[in-house]
Design an enzyme around this catalytic site. Structure first.
Site, PDB file in Angstrom:
ATOM      1  CE  LYS A 106       7.593  64.022 -41.886  1.00 26.64           C
ATOM      2  NZ  LYS A 106       8.519  63.126 -41.147  1.00 26.64           N
ATOM      3  CG  ASP A 127      25.774  79.716 -35.734  1.00 26.95           C
ATOM      4  OD1 ASP A 127      26.613  79.596 -36.631  1.00 26.95           O
ATOM      5  OD2 ASP A 127      24.615  79.263 -35.832  1.00 26.95           O
ATOM      6  CB  ILE A 151      16.084  71.184 -35.609  1.00 28.58           C
ATOM      7  CG1 ILE A 151      16.436  70.307 -34.403  1.00 28.58           C
ATOM      8  CG2 ILE A 151      16.759  72.548 -35.533  1.00 28.58           C
ATOM      9  CD1 ILE A 151      17.906  69.929 -34.309  1.00 28.58           C
ATOM     10  CG  HIS A 152      12.729  65.704 -35.235  1.00 28.46           C
ATOM     11  ND1 HIS A 152      11.553  65.077 -34.884  1.00 28.46           N
ATOM     12  CD2 HIS A 152      13.411  64.826 -36.028  1.00 28.46           C
ATOM     13  CE1 HIS A 152      11.508  63.869 -35.432  1.00 28.46           C
ATOM     14  NE2 HIS A 152      12.630  63.696 -36.132  1.00 28.46           N
ATOM     15  NE  ARG A 192      18.425  79.511 -40.475  1.00 24.67           N
ATOM     16  CZ  ARG A 192      19.022  78.663 -39.629  1.00 24.67           C
ATOM     17  NH1 ARG A 192      19.410  79.083 -38.425  1.00 24.67           N
ATOM     18  NH2 ARG A 192      19.206  77.398 -39.960  1.00 24.67           N
ATOM     19  CE1 TYR A 217      15.451  78.829 -38.212  1.00 27.34           C
ATOM     20  CE2 TYR A 217      15.888  77.553 -36.224  1.00 27.34           C
ATOM     21  CZ  TYR A 217      15.866  78.757 -36.902  1.00 27.34           C
ATOM     22  OH  TYR A 217      16.266  79.898 -36.260  1.00 27.34           O
ATOM     23  CG  ASP A 245       2.122  95.460  -5.808  1.00 33.28           C
ATOM     24  OD1 ASP A 245       2.198  94.503  -6.613  1.00 33.28           O
ATOM     25  OD2 ASP A 245       3.068  95.810  -5.088  1.00 33.28           O
ATOM     26  CD  GLU A 252      22.760  83.028 -35.752  1.00 32.92           C
ATOM     27  OE1 GLU A 252      23.595  82.215 -36.200  1.00 32.92           O
ATOM     28  OE2 GLU A 252      21.696  83.294 -36.328  1.00 32.92           O
TER      29      GLU A 252
END
Length: 335
Positions: free
Chosen positions: A57, A199, A265-266, A115, A46, A313, A172
């Site tokens: 970045k 959430d 997130i990082h 998003r 994100y 199998d 969520e």
């Protein structure tokens, strides 16, 4: 492409995998196994679209999927600015396309998604109008999906745009979890279900513990439903982004539960998550030997067969095909 060095059996197995997945009359692919996925989403990273520094970045990120965020990562008074920046981010991201020189064709390296704000927030319509203008948009993450109708409206807008854009449905809330079967079937554009733990806890009043046992049921339902409908399953965010140990534990656990990827997130989380959600090298080697054994024994008219003293199998063969497909999509090199 997977490169298998110094192993004829491994090369043969992967060639066989490609051969039968394109309509050959050789040994059939086990039923119920989809080989149609064109990409993995081991890490869904994100990037808040109100932060130009973080957008810049993201251009160097190796994440399988970069998800530009217009929802929780953007304050209400920055939504318009974020919409203008998201188009810039999609068009300027250098990881979007890799040109094959001399062929005039392009190959995707990183999936780019957005998003949007949740359906019913009053913000999602404008989000969709803006992002569907971009020719670089690959996927839309719809958060807080509670009913199949939440996806149908988004799907209709994608259909009208004439674009080939997939949808990731975010589970969520408790209601979303109860309706997950219908949600999974609501749109032909949906190719993944995603679980958002924070959430979900806020909606249900669940208290988080370090052991995460309170989330096992919800995570299992999301992963199982995704596989039932041949969708990808994306696990929760590791909020303790400064702890490599917690990230490794949660990633291993998610992979063992059947999730195909994880939200990130990082930037420091990306490499570890993508490593943990790629099949282990030893598993790939064994899977290749199983598929090769399946081919040889099928041609000899045998069903189940022996490999290293263990019975092989069809369920085991099916597992092996799945592992090889994951390895191929992950671009693994196996010595």
């Amino acid at each position: 492409m997977v490169v298998f060095a110094r192993s004829t059996a491994l090369r043969s197995a992967v060639n066989h995998l490609r051969h039968i997945s394109t309509g050959s009359t050789a040994a059939p692919v086990p039923s119920g196994l989809s080989l149609s996925s064109l990409s993995l989403r081991r890490a869904v990273f994100y990037v808040p679209c109100s932060d130009e520094r973080k957008i810049a970045k993201s251009y160097t990120s190796a994440a399988d999927c970069i998800m530009y965020d217009l929802e929780d990562g953007v304050s209400l008074n920055r939504k318009d600015q974020a919409r203008s920046l998201v188009l810039q981010a999609l068009s300027e991201n250098p990881t979007n396309l890799l040109s094959n020189e001399g062929t005039g064709t392009h190959k995707k390296r990183t999936e780019l998604g957005v998003r949007i704000n949740s359906v019913g927030s009053g913000l999602e319509q404008r989000d969709l109008e803006v992002i569907l203008e971009s020719p670089y948009l690959d996927t839309i993450m719809v958060p807080k999906v509670e009913r199949p109708e939440d996806l149908r409206g988004v799907s209709e807008m994608v259909q009208r745009s004439g674009r080939s854009v997939s949808i990731i449905a975010g589970i969520e809330t408790a209601l979303g979890l109860l309706n997950i079967r219908e949600i999974a079937q609501a749109s032909e554009h949906t190719d993944a279900l995603l679980f958002a733990a924070e959430d979900y806890c806020a909606d249900t009043g669940i208290l988080r513990t370090p052991g995460r046992r309170e989330l096992y049921y919800a995570r299992s339902v999301v992963a199982t439903t995704a596989h039932a409908f041949r969708l990808q399953a994306i696990d929760m965010v590791t909020m303790d982004f400064r702890s490599p140990q917690v990230l490794a534990e949660e990633s291993r656990e998610g992979a063992e539960m059947g999730f195909t990827g994880k939200q990130v997130i990082h930037p420091a989380q990306v490499d570890e998550v993508q490593r943990m959600f790629a099949p282990p090298v030893e598993a790939v080697r064994r899977a290749a030997r199983i598929v090769e054994g399946y081919r040889v024994n099928y041609e000899a008219g045998r069903g189940a067969f022996d490999l290293d003293g263990k019975a092989i199998d069809m369920p085991v063969v099916k597992w092996a095909y799945r592992v090889l497909r994951q390895a191929e999509l992950a671009g693994m090199t196996v010595e």
